[in-house]
Design an enzyme around this catalytic site. Structure first.
Site, PDB file in Angstrom:
ATOM      1  N   SER A 140     -12.655 -58.143   7.743  1.00  0.00           N
ATOM      2  CA  SER A 140     -12.789 -58.299   6.292  1.00  0.00           C
ATOM      3  C   SER A 140     -11.470 -57.938   5.636  1.00  0.00           C
ATOM      4  O   SER A 140     -10.742 -57.067   6.127  1.00  0.00           O
ATOM      5  CB  SER A 140     -13.903 -57.407   5.750  1.00  0.00           C
ATOM      6  OG  SER A 140     -13.888 -57.387   4.326  1.00  0.00           O
ATOM      7  N   TYR A 153     -16.826 -48.609   5.432  1.00  0.00           N
ATOM      8  CA  TYR A 153     -16.894 -50.026   5.798  1.00  0.00           C
ATOM      9  C   TYR A 153     -15.488 -50.588   5.995  1.00  0.00           C
ATOM     10  O   TYR A 153     -15.205 -51.257   6.995  1.00  0.00           O
ATOM     11  CB  TYR A 153     -17.630 -50.804   4.713  1.00  0.00           C
ATOM     12  CG  TYR A 153     -17.642 -52.301   4.930  1.00  0.00           C
ATOM     13  CD1 TYR A 153     -18.510 -52.880   5.855  1.00  0.00           C
ATOM     14  CD2 TYR A 153     -16.805 -53.136   4.199  1.00  0.00           C
ATOM     15  CE1 TYR A 153     -18.511 -54.249   6.054  1.00  0.00           C
ATOM     16  CE2 TYR A 153     -16.806 -54.504   4.390  1.00  0.00           C
ATOM     17  CZ  TYR A 153     -17.670 -55.063   5.318  1.00  0.00           C
ATOM     18  OH  TYR A 153     -17.669 -56.424   5.504  1.00  0.00           O
TER      19      TYR A 153
END
Length: 262
Positions: A140, A153
């Site tokens: 990501s 995350y």
């Protein structure tokens, strides 16, 4: 007649994983689909078999459970037909660091880093032995930006990028291609599951567009593919700066600025 390698896709019941399954099915690859939701996997498998005439096997597994993870690892180690691993399974988490529980952090880190690494480790020796194959790790852009405020995350996605780059250096000379794919916000169920309203995000990419772009990078054998990055030179500049930084690190002595008390 070209024989396509079988593709194993994790997190295949929806979103990015399901779209990867669809795209590889269109290319004529047989599939092994891994996710927790057996019913959704079966529905996807049935559709892909009917539409593309390929073989699709469903392998239900909660990859955070040791025995179920071990079953998928065994399949990657032992099934010579599997030549491509799409390492997509992962979760996100909303809220600040101090608001997250120890258990939720452990689950996030386990799935996004430990599972990712163990599945790559299960596949890599066999792929190296035959001198071909591919491992695709879904990261990501959050892994590049602590400013997004998703510290745990983002750290797991930074791990995925670093691991992919390291594996590429190690495995590509042995015939195994490793790709890191870094999406930005993409229209999938991961947001709802994390308690985030996707409609509050200013820009969201369609999942089909994301995977199609990632596959262009795959076909070009890019090490890092960032579908939403419009100025490719930005990444090249970042990499050049990183390498220059490493060149300036001298281990024998502390830098001058740390040897003077001000």
């Amino acid at each position: 007649m070209t024989i396509h390698p079988t593709v194993l896709v994790t997190g295949a019941s929806s979103g990015i994983g399901a779209t990867y399954a669809d795209r590889f099915a269109r290319r004529g690859h047989d599939l092994v689909l891994v996710a927790r939701d057996h019913a959704r996997l079966q529905a996807l498998a049935t559709r892909l078999r009917q539409e593309f005439g390929i073989a699709v096997e469903v392998l239900p597994a909660d990859l955070t459970q040791r025995e179920e993870l071990a079953a998928v690892e065994a399949r990657l180690r032992d099934d010579a037909r599997i030549g491509i691993l799409i390492n997509n399974a992962g979760i996100a988490q909303s809220g600040g660091f101090v608001d997250q529980s120890a258990d939720s952090i452990e689950r996030l880190v386990t799935l996004n880093t430990t599972v990712l690494t163990r599945l790559a480790a299960a596949a890599a020796p066999r792929l190296v032995e035959v001198g071909e194959g591919a491992i695709v790790n879904i990261g990501s852009v959050v892994g590049l930006s602590p400013e997004f405020g998703m510290s745990v995350y983002g750290a797991t996605k930074a791990f995925a990028l670093f691991l992919s780059q390291g594996l590429s250096l190690e495995l590509s000379p042995k015939g195994v291609y490793v790709q890191a794919v870094l999406p930005a916000a993409t229209r999938t169920e991961i947001w709802e599951r994390a308690g985030i309203d996707i409609n509050t995000l200013p820009e969201v990419m369609d999942v089909g567009e994301l995977v199609d772009a990632a596959l262009v990078g795959f076909d070009r054998r890019e090490t890092v593919t960032i579908p939403p990055l419009h100025v490719a030179a930005r990444w090249d500049t970042l990499e050049a700066s990183r390498l220059a930084l490493l060149g300036d690190i001298r281990q024998a002595q502390a830098a001058e600025r740390y040897r003077t008390i001000t």
